[in-house]
Scaffold this motif. Structure first.
Motif, short mmCIF file in Angstrom:
data_model
loop_
_atom_site.label_atom_id
_atom_site.label_comp_id
_atom_site.label_asym_id
_atom_site.label_seq_id
_atom_site.Cartn_x
_atom_site.Cartn_y
_atom_site.Cartn_z
N GLY A 119 0.82 -1.21 0.00
CA GLY A 119 0.00 0.00 0.00
C GLY A 119 0.85 1.25 0.00
O GLY A 119 0.54 2.22 -0.71
N PHE A 120 1.93 1.26 0.76
CA PHE A 120 2.80 2.43 0.79
C PHE A 120 3.45 2.66 -0.56
O PHE A 120 3.57 3.80 -1.01
CB PHE A 120 3.88 2.26 1.86
N ASN A 121 3.87 1.59 -1.23
CA ASN A 121 4.49 1.74 -2.55
C ASN A 121 3.51 2.30 -3.56
O ASN A 121 3.89 3.09 -4.43
CB ASN A 121 5.06 0.41 -3.03
N LEU A 122 2.25 1.90 -3.48
CA LEU A 122 1.26 2.44 -4.41
C LEU A 122 1.03 3.92 -4.17
O LEU A 122 0.93 4.71 -5.11
CB LEU A 122 -0.07 1.69 -4.25
N ILE A 123 0.98 4.33 -2.91
CA ILE A 123 0.76 5.73 -2.57
C ILE A 123 1.98 6.55 -2.97
O ILE A 123 1.87 7.61 -3.56
CB ILE A 123 0.46 5.89 -1.07
N ALA A 124 3.17 6.05 -2.67
CA ALA A 124 4.40 6.79 -2.95
C ALA A 124 4.61 6.96 -4.45
O ALA A 124 5.03 8.01 -4.91
CB ALA A 124 5.59 6.09 -2.32
N SER A 125 4.30 5.93 -5.23
CA SER A 125 4.53 6.04 -6.68
C SER A 125 3.60 7.07 -7.31
O SER A 125 4.02 7.82 -8.20
CB SER A 125 4.37 4.69 -7.36
N THR A 126 2.37 7.14 -6.87
CA THR A 126 1.46 8.14 -7.43
C THR A 126 1.87 9.55 -6.98
O THR A 126 1.72 10.50 -7.75
CB THR A 126 0.00 7.87 -7.03
N ALA A 127 2.38 9.68 -5.77
CA ALA A 127 2.82 10.98 -5.30
C ALA A 127 4.02 11.47 -6.11
O ALA A 127 4.10 12.65 -6.47
CB ALA A 127 3.17 10.92 -3.81
#
Length: 68
Positions: A27-35
């Motif tokens: 979940g963190f990787n998905l959020i970080a990549s979009t940011a």
């Protein structure tokens, strides 16, 4: 009436912990990549705005360079 305690095996606890850690990282990787993508798009838009403003601006006085 007393509640009966539910005892969980150690393996089950470890499996739940590992699943939670993996889900958290995913979940963190998905959020970080979009940011990061949003920051890149914002930077490109900002550069375009700056280049448009500079293209419309009047040129400053040219410094006089000695001619050889």
């Amino acid at each position: 009436m007393r509640r009966k305690e539910f005892k969980m095996r150690f393996r089950t606890k470890v499996a739940i912990l590992i699943a939670a850690v993996l889900l958290t990282f995913a979940g963190f990787n998905l959020i970080a990549s979009t940011a990061v993508d949003m920051v890149k798009v914002g930077k490109l838009a900002g550069n375009e705005i700056i280049s448009n403003v500079l293209a419309k601006a009047k040129p400053a006085n040219q410094p006089s360079f000695p001619s050889y």
